[in-house]
Design an enzyme around this catalytic site. Structure first.
Site, PDB file in Angstrom:
ATOM      1  N   HIS A 205       0.776  -1.227   0.000  1.00  0.00           N
ATOM      2  CA  HIS A 205       0.000   0.000   0.000  1.00  0.00           C
ATOM      3  C   HIS A 205       0.812   1.284   0.000  1.00  0.00           C
ATOM      4  O   HIS A 205       0.267   2.364  -0.195  1.00  0.00           O
ATOM      5  CB  HIS A 205      -0.973  -0.014   1.181  1.00  0.00           C
ATOM      6  N   CYS A 206       2.124   1.223   0.240  1.00  0.00           N
ATOM      7  CA  CYS A 206       2.927   2.440   0.134  1.00  0.00           C
ATOM      8  C   CYS A 206       3.033   2.901  -1.316  1.00  0.00           C
ATOM      9  O   CYS A 206       3.167   4.084  -1.595  1.00  0.00           O
ATOM     10  CB  CYS A 206       4.316   2.217   0.730  1.00  0.00           C
ATOM     11  N   ASN A 207       2.988   1.955  -2.227  1.00  0.00           N
ATOM     12  CA  ASN A 207       3.059   2.280  -3.654  1.00  0.00           C
ATOM     13  C   ASN A 207       2.278   1.224  -4.427  1.00  0.00           C
ATOM     14  O   ASN A 207       2.866   0.379  -5.110  1.00  0.00           O
ATOM     15  CB  ASN A 207       4.509   2.326  -4.131  1.00  0.00           C
TER      16      ASN A 207
END
Length: 299
Positions: A205-207
């Site tokens: 979910h960070c990227n």
């Protein structure tokens, strides 16, 4: 830094103004940033990523001639010079106060001085960059060399580590068994903490854009699986065209991992840290005698 702010600004016309927002949260912890070379209009920074503490404190660096472009649609105490309840009227304070609604985290901000003192002791961003780059180079060479007895690679490493100037200090990878199947990322995370005392991260979910592309998952598949709770032990089942027994393409269910393993390096990372990760992966997952390696997740 590959951002060409000069080129972006050059596109501005009398009717259209081009501005540059630089998300430097993951960049500045290990790289020096010279805003005379990269004259961005807005630069976001996370002090948590720079120092590791305190959480929730960051900064938005704004060029004075670009501050008026930021039109707020709400306000809170401390961000206005005056306000009335009727007609939602307010008179915003001058920048930067207008962007600081409510009581700011003054206790967290006061602790930043210790982080800056630490940077000085480490001889600044240039020295940190050289230190982390050396660890990154060594770690990449050894991670890519790990393989099973059948010569299949242990890891799929994503990113541009072959071009260090274009790659951050983050390692994103998948762990494979000798048959090529993937060990669940969360299983690797738990094993690393239990067996080696290493704190690595897993997920996407960070990227999500780049991560899902690397894992081969289409956005609509991710959305459908999430809404239907169609995930099992770190994997998603999707339909893919494969060559059948008859030699013709046919649709079959395929399991893909929904997340990868991430190991990040920073100013306080040591050679013992990176060696510990390589040693853990080799001892936990490489099959030394052709037998099954560690890991019970599916792939």
């Amino acid at each position: 830094m590959s951002v060409d702010a000069f080129q972006a600004h050059a596109k501005s016309t009398a009717n259209h103004r081009w501005l540059v927002l630089l998300d430097a949260a993951a960049y500045v912890p290990i790289h020096p940033l010279d805003l005379t070379e990269t004259p961005a209009d807005f630069v976001s920074i996370s002090f948590y990523k720079v120092f590791g503490y305190p959480t929730g404190v960051g900064a938005l660096v704004v060029r004075k001639d670009a501050a008026d472009v930021l039109h707020k649609v709400y306000f809170g105490g401390g961000a206005v010079d005056d306000a009335t309840a009727e007609d939602i009227w307010r008179l915003l304070s001058p920048a930067p106060a207008r962007f600081q609604d409510g009581t700011i985290d003054f206790l967290g901000i006061a602790q930043l001085q210790f982080g800056f003192d630490l940077l000085d002791k480490l001889k600044g961003p240039q020295a940190i960059h050289r230190h982390v780059s050396a660890l990154q180079s060594w770690m990449y060479q050894y991670l890519r060399s790990l393989q099973h007895s059948n010569k299949r690679p242990l890891l799929t490493i994503f990113g541009k580590h072959e071009k260090p100037k274009q790659q951050s200090c983050l390692f994103q990878f998948l762990v494979h068994r000798p048959d090529g199947s993937v060990v669940a990322a969360e299983e690797v995370e738990l094993a690393a903490a239990a067996a080696a005392g290493l704190h690595i991260r897993t997920g996407c979910h960070c990227n999500p854009g780049q991560c899902l592309k690397d894992l081969g998952i289409y956005p609509e598949e991710e959305r459908a699986a999430a809404l239907a709770h169609n995930t099992s032990h770190g994997f998603i089942t999707v339909m893919r065209k494969v060559t059948g027994a008859s030699g013709k393409p046919e649709l079959k269910p395929v399991q893909l991992p929904i997340g990868s393993v991430r190991a990040s390096l920073g100013a306080l990372s040591t050679f013992e840290d990176v060696y510990g990760l390589v040693k853990f992966l080799r001892e936990e997952y490489v099959d030394k005698d052709g037998g099954p390696p560690g890991g019970t997740g599916r792939g």
